[in-house]
Structures are given as structure tokens and as C-alpha cells.
Scaffold this active site. Structure first.
Site, PDB file in Angstrom:
ATOM      1  CE  LYS A 246     -23.112  19.787 -27.827  1.00  0.00           C
ATOM      2  NZ  LYS A 246     -23.698  18.789 -28.222  1.00  0.00           N
TER       3      LYS A 246
HETATM    4  N1  GLU Z   1     -29.419  15.720 -31.206  1.00  0.00           N
HETATM    5  C1  GLU Z   1     -29.291  17.079 -32.096  1.00  0.00           C
HETATM    6  C2  GLU Z   1     -27.972  17.971 -31.508  1.00  0.00           C
HETATM    7  O1  GLU Z   1     -27.655  17.864 -30.430  1.00  0.00           O
HETATM    8  C3  GLU Z   1     -30.511  17.665 -32.417  1.00  0.00           C
HETATM    9  C4  GLU Z   1     -31.433  17.087 -33.022  1.00  0.00           C
HETATM   10  C5  GLU Z   1     -32.796  17.557 -33.178  1.00  0.00           C
HETATM   11  O2  GLU Z   1     -33.295  18.285 -32.286  1.00  0.00           O
HETATM   12  O3  GLU Z   1     -33.528  16.839 -34.249  1.00  0.00           O
HETATM   13  O4  GLU Z   1     -27.791  18.638 -32.228  1.00  0.00           O
END
Ligand code: GLU
Length: 272
Positions: A246
Site C-alpha cells: 500500500k
Molecule cells: N481483507 C483482506 C485484505 O485486504 C482480504 C481478505 C480476503 O479476501 O479474504 O487483505
């Protein structure tokens, strides 16, 4: 059966080419099958997630033409759902309270081979009456899965699109935390709960989460939730060969848009 995929970002930063690859893959699969593509904000970690990133992700997805179906599920609005799932595991003594501090865990787990931190199980051995007394007294605690008790007698399988039916082996997670001191859910519990609730039949996500599918399969079994199929997308690497993160601003949708790159080109670059 309708194919349902989802994109489930954690709004801790701007959307970058790596996450666009995941989102575009999930979107394309749903559209090709006449199915549904859902969007879920995984914002249970309120210390790291920011509403302005959630808003930016929605706007970027719209600009890219990766339009989702129905309402966005925002996890921070549903803590009581995850609490109920945890209560069900508690009632069956499949989780136990852990009073260890981070420092306690680091000391006990200090492993010379540098393996991922696996909890050594200190609090698993507390007499149940003492654990209950400390919880009732309001001592800060997390809830951990008692993996030995939770493993079924007959094997489970993870349905992986590329690898087929793989024997479910979540042991590398150890007694993983399912609810933190400050948050009534962990990513594992909330994501698995929501995939079931939202009827997700194909979980498309980065291959860094491939091991998590084993733990998620076990949770599905314990909770009686359906088992989706998993498709893991290769991670997008930057020019230096490292995984995009990020913090790599130049690879964000925002930066590319400001540089005049068209939405279709951004998606193509993400998938390349
Ligand atoms: N929230 C997770 C992320 O942004 C992804 C989780 C998922 O796709 O199960 O890395």
C-alpha cells in the site's frame, strides 16, 4: 447455482495494482458466469482502517468499471454477528480465553528457527474455573481456537481451483486468535462468517492467503457453514520484484489516474 464472488479489501490504504488484480479477477469471473460480484469492507481493525480509504476504494472501483452488486457489507457495523459466532464456539468449549500479553507470547514462542509465531498454548491449560473467574473479573483476554479439540476425526478438504481437493491442514496456525482483546472478532472469523452469510461460492483472493483457506475450512465445518471454492491470484510484483504494498504510491489507482492512464489500461496493467 449462481456464482457469487467478492472483493474484500481492508481500508488501510489506497487501492493499488495488486488489489485491482484481485478485484478485477473476482469481477470478471462473476460477470462471465452471469453471477454476482460483492464488495465487503473488512474494517474490523479500527486502529488501522480509515473511512476515507473506504470511500476512496469505492470511488476507484467505480472509476475502473468494477461495479459491485447490492449493498456493501461493512464489517464494523456487524460486530454482534461475529460475537454470536464466537459465543457458539464458546458454548462448545472450542475456544478458550487467553490472558497472555504480546510480550509473554513472544518470550514463550521464541523459536531459533524463526518460524511464524505459534502460540505455545499456555492458557489452554488453565483450570476452567480459574479461566471463568478471570473473565468474569474483567481481565483483558483474547479468545483462541482450541485446535486439538476442534480438529474433526474425519479429514476435511479445501476445494482449490488450481490444486483440486487438498487435505485441510490448519495446524501451522496453532491456537489462532478468533477474537482480540479490543475487537470482538479476528479477520478469520469475520471473513469466514461473511462469506457464508453472503453466499459467496468462489473466494478469489491473493495467494498470500492460500494457507488461510485451511483454517477457514475448519471454521466452516465447526459452524456448519458451506464450503466455497477458492481461487488464489498470483501476487502483483513491482519493478523491483517485490510484492506491491500500500505504500507504493506510484502503483495506486489514484496516481495512475492523475497521470492520465485510462481505467481499462489500469485494469489491463493490474492483470498483466
Ligand atoms: N481483507 C483482506 C485484505 O485486504 C482480504 C481478505 C480476503 O479476501 O479474504 O487483505
Amino acid at each position: 447455482m449462481t456464482l457469487i464472488t467478492r472483493f474484500a479489501p481492508s481500508p488501510t490504504g489506497l487501492l493499488h495494482l495488486g488489489s485491482v488484480r484481485t478485484a478485477a479477477s473476482a469481477h470478471a469471473r462473476a460477470r462471465a458466469a452471469g453471477g454476482r460480484f460483492l464488495l465487503r469492507m473488512e474494517d474490523i481493525d479500527q486502529a488501522r482502517c480509515r473511512p476515507h480509504f473506504a470511500a476512496a476504494i469505492r470511488e476507484d472501483l467505480r472509476w475502473l468499471g468494477l461495479l459491485w452488486d447490492g449493498d456493501v457489507r461493512v464489517q464494523s457495523e456487524h460486530f454482534s454477528d461475529y460475537r454470536a459466532a464466537l459465543d457458539s464456539l464458546r458454548a462448545r468449549r472450542l475456544v478458550y480465553p487467553c490472558f497472555c500479553s504480546r510480550a509473554d507470547i513472544a518470550r514463550a514462542a521464541a523459536a531459533p528457527h524463526g518460524a511464524e509465531e505459534v502460540y505455545p498454548g499456555t492458557c489452554r491449560c488453565l483450570p476452567p474455573a480459574e479461566a471463568a473467574r478471570r473473565v468474569a473479573a474483567g481481565q483483558p483476554h483474547a479468545w483462541r481456537l482450541d485446535l486439538a479439540r476442534a480438529m474433526p476425526d474425519t479429514p476435511l478438504f479445501v476445494d482449490d481451483e488450481a490444486q483440486g481437493q487438498i487435505r485441510c491442514d490448519p495446524l501451522s496456525f496453532g491456537d489462532v486468535v478468533l477474537a482480540r482483546r479490543d475487537t470482538p472478532a479476528s479477520y478469520h472469523l469475520a471473513a469466514t462468517h461473511d462469506d457464508a452469510l453472503q453466499g459467496v461460492s468462489l473466494v478469489v483472493r491473493g495467494e498470500d492467503l492460500r494457507p488461510a483457506a485451511h483454517l477457514h475450512r475448519l471454521l466452516q465445518h465447526l459452524m456448519g457453514w458451506p464450503a466455497p471454492r477458492y481461487a488464489h491470484v498470483a501476487l502483483k510484483l513491482g519493478a523491483d520484484g517485490r510484492r506491491l504494498a500500500k505504500r507504493d504510491h506510484a502503483a495506486t489507482v489514484r496516481a495512475l489516474r492523475e497521470a492520465g492512464v485510462a481505467p481499462g489500461k489500469v485494469v489491463a496493467r493490474a492483470l498483466a
